[in-house]
Design an enzyme around this catalytic site. Sequence first.
Site, PDB file in Angstrom:
ATOM      1  N   ASP A   1       0.710  -0.980   0.636  1.00 30.47           N
ATOM      2  CA  ASP A   1       0.000   0.221   0.273  1.00 30.47           C
ATOM      3  C   ASP A   1       1.007   1.814   0.107  1.00 30.47           C
ATOM      4  O   ASP A   1       2.234   1.272   0.612  1.00 30.47           O
ATOM      5  CB  ASP A   1      -0.943  -0.356   1.174  1.00 30.47           C
ATOM      6  CG  ASP A   1      -1.695   1.710   1.776  1.00 30.47           C
ATOM      7  OD1 ASP A   1      -2.428   1.592   0.702  1.00 30.47           O
ATOM      8  OD2 ASP A   1      -1.216   1.717   2.402  1.00 30.47           O
TER       9      ASP A   1
ATOM     10  N   ASP B   1      -0.025   5.400   0.203  1.00 28.04           N
ATOM     11  CA  ASP B   1       0.105   6.213   1.875  1.00 28.04           C
ATOM     12  C   ASP B   1       0.085   5.415   3.178  1.00 28.04           C
ATOM     13  O   ASP B   1      -1.447   5.169   3.392  1.00 28.04           O
ATOM     14  CB  ASP B   1      -1.633   6.813   2.013  1.00 28.04           C
ATOM     15  CG  ASP B   1      -1.443   7.790   0.417  1.00 28.04           C
ATOM     16  OD1 ASP B   1      -0.557   8.630  -0.262  1.00 28.04           O
ATOM     17  OD2 ASP B   1      -2.121   7.308  -0.619  1.00 28.04           O
TER      18      ASP B   1
ATOM     19  N   GLU C   1      12.690   9.189  25.884  1.00 29.76           N
ATOM     20  CA  GLU C   1      13.533   9.314  27.262  1.00 29.76           C
ATOM     21  C   GLU C   1      14.694   8.692  26.789  1.00 29.76           C
ATOM     22  O   GLU C   1      15.389   7.647  27.046  1.00 29.76           O
ATOM     23  CB  GLU C   1      12.775   8.256  28.014  1.00 29.76           C
ATOM     24  CG  GLU C   1      10.581   8.509  27.756  1.00 29.76           C
ATOM     25  CD  GLU C   1      10.182   9.022  29.242  1.00 29.76           C
ATOM     26  OE1 GLU C   1      11.294   9.162  29.855  1.00 29.76           O
ATOM     27  OE2 GLU C   1       9.184   9.650  29.011  1.00 29.76           O
TER      28      GLU C   1
HETATM   29  N1  RBF Z   1       8.426   1.871  28.148  1.00 30.95           N
HETATM   30  C1  RBF Z   1       7.857   0.567  27.832  1.00 30.95           C
HETATM   31  O1  RBF Z   1       6.360   0.397  28.306  1.00 30.95           O
HETATM   32  N2  RBF Z   1       8.493  -0.002  26.908  1.00 30.95           N
HETATM   33  C2  RBF Z   1       8.990   0.092  26.331  1.00 30.95           C
HETATM   34  O2  RBF Z   1      10.167  -1.526  25.644  1.00 30.95           O
HETATM   35  C3  RBF Z   1      10.176   0.560  26.459  1.00 30.95           C
HETATM   36  N3  RBF Z   1      11.745   0.696  26.741  1.00 30.95           N
HETATM   37  C4  RBF Z   1      12.500   1.307  27.202  1.00 30.95           C
HETATM   38  C5  RBF Z   1      13.791   1.394  26.600  1.00 30.95           C
HETATM   39  C6  RBF Z   1      14.811   2.283  26.893  1.00 30.95           C
HETATM   40  C7  RBF Z   1      15.526   2.327  26.292  1.00 30.95           C
HETATM   41  C8  RBF Z   1      13.958   3.431  27.634  1.00 30.95           C
HETATM   42  C9  RBF Z   1      15.228   3.929  28.290  1.00 30.95           C
HETATM   43  C10 RBF Z   1      13.104   3.264  28.420  1.00 30.95           C
HETATM   44  C11 RBF Z   1      11.838   2.383  28.168  1.00 30.95           C
HETATM   45  N4  RBF Z   1      10.663   2.421  28.180  1.00 30.95           N
HETATM   46  C12 RBF Z   1       9.950   1.259  27.826  1.00 30.95           C
HETATM   47  C13 RBF Z   1      10.568   3.926  28.514  1.00 30.95           C
HETATM   48  C14 RBF Z   1      10.272   3.769  30.528  1.00 30.95           C
HETATM   49  O3  RBF Z   1       8.743   3.101  30.545  1.00 30.95           O
HETATM   50  C15 RBF Z   1      10.186   5.589  30.685  1.00 30.95           C
HETATM   51  O4  RBF Z   1      11.757   5.602  31.081  1.00 30.95           O
HETATM   52  C16 RBF Z   1       9.245   5.321  32.181  1.00 30.95           C
HETATM   53  O5  RBF Z   1       8.202   5.621  32.459  1.00 30.95           O
HETATM   54  C17 RBF Z   1       9.918   7.466  32.766  1.00 30.95           C
HETATM   55  O6  RBF Z   1       8.932   7.551  32.335  1.00 30.95           O
HETATM   56 MG    MG Z   2      12.304  11.212  32.377  1.00 25.91          MG
END
Ligand code: RBF
Ligand code: MG
Length: 402
Positions: A29, A31, A324
């Site tokens: 697809d 778009d 993040e």
């Molecule tokens: N949050 C998720 O819910 N799922 C993820 O797969 C996930 N992977 C992350 C990977 C890295 C390298 C980092 C630094 C953060 C990840 N987080 C993930 C985010 C994490 O939930 C977040 O940093 C905190 O919620 C802080 O706000």
């Molecule tokens: Mg933070």
Amino acid sequence: MALPYASSLTFGMAESNFVPRATSHVILDLDGTLLNTDAITNEVLKVFIMRYGKEWDSRKAHRIVGRTPAEAAAIIVEDYELSCTLEEFISQITPMFFDQWCNIKPLPGSNRLIKHLTSHGIPMALASNSPKSNIEEKISFHEGWKEAFSVIVGGDEVNMGKPSPEIFVEAAKRLNVDPSTCLVVEDSLPGVTAGKEAGMLVVAVPSIPKQGGLYNSADEVINSLLDLHLEKWGLPPFDDWVEDTLPIEPCYIGGPVVKGFGRGSKILGIPTANLPAENFSSVLSEHTSGVYFGWAGLSSQGIFKMVMSIGWNPYFDNAEKTVEPWLLHDFGEDFYGEELRLAIVGYIRPEANFPTLESLIARIHEDGRIAERALDLPIYAGYKDSPYLKISCNEVITGRPV
Ligand code: RBF
Ligand code: MG
Ligand code: ADP
């Protein structure tokens, strides 16, 4: 090849129903799947609707995803109670879209997919609800795309657009193959329905966030084209993964470190230095969510390795998309307000949900180790010297471009 990512983490995929079947042809697809048309559509509709004294609500944009232009027009005229006929709407808005086609960007992974399939001689078709001439015009801005597709089927070449299977059946016919040997890649629900009705294998790449669960009929739901594993469908695998990482076109973002959700350090023991969303709204809308890595420059401290997530943090189910970055260094103190510059150079995996907090933490630490190792590889190491990262306090204060 090391399997870069455990499929058990891809959302929405019913592992037990998963029956791999070899395919030999790929039908794409356009778009929302290869092109980030939504960004332009939103912009044009916003301007257009303003002329009628109404305000565009991007949260309602999903109502027109995967619709034919005529259907989309009808939905909008009705939803916004516009004081124009359907015909007037279409004739006024069409030239506005035409003007913007040159600005539509490929979605992450589109060019990579097209180049890969072309180089392996896998026949490809484009199947879109748009009229054929529009498709041809849109792809003309992207080098190598026109030549890559041996077949293009437009919505004006069949009786009924998707969700009717007609477009896909016609594409298979013109490719001269049985539908069962075709793999369809689609972002929209009508498109997925059409592909399944046509008897094809369908990978869904939903363009609307957090809607993966709706795509049950797809054979697999992935987060972005970067997560497509062609070997699952009997096609030649990508060979550009390097030690569990995928090099991407580098992307540079920065700004002062702001307060986040206050849970990085507290709940996860993993601090993430949040950047103000308004500094990189285009990055947020263009970058698919996922876990990335690269180099981070901190004005007073130097340059550090960095691993980050972009997205809605499925475990916490955030309403807003955030960036993040976790700097792989022990600072011992906060640095709120300081200028942080990031060079994002590689991709690791899609964001995922986890059964427990411990498993999320363990996975983020694993991401950290992967990034730590990868950044020493020559393909990534060089970006440490990007001028963008080497920001002095002076430059921040004067706001001089780097
Ligand atoms: N949050 C998720 O819910 N799922 C993820 O797969 C996930 N992977 C992350 C990977 C890295 C390298 C980092 C630094 C953060 C990840 N987080 C993930 C985010 C994490 O939930 C977040 O940093 C905190 O919620 C802080 O706000
Ligand atoms: Mg933070
Ligand atoms: P918030 O929710 O406000 O972002 P966090 O608990 O995620 O709070 O902590 C992030 C803050 O911790 C950053 O803004 C920064 O000031 C500080 N910090 C200390 N060490 C690091 C690091 N290695 N990586 C990222 N931020 C760090």
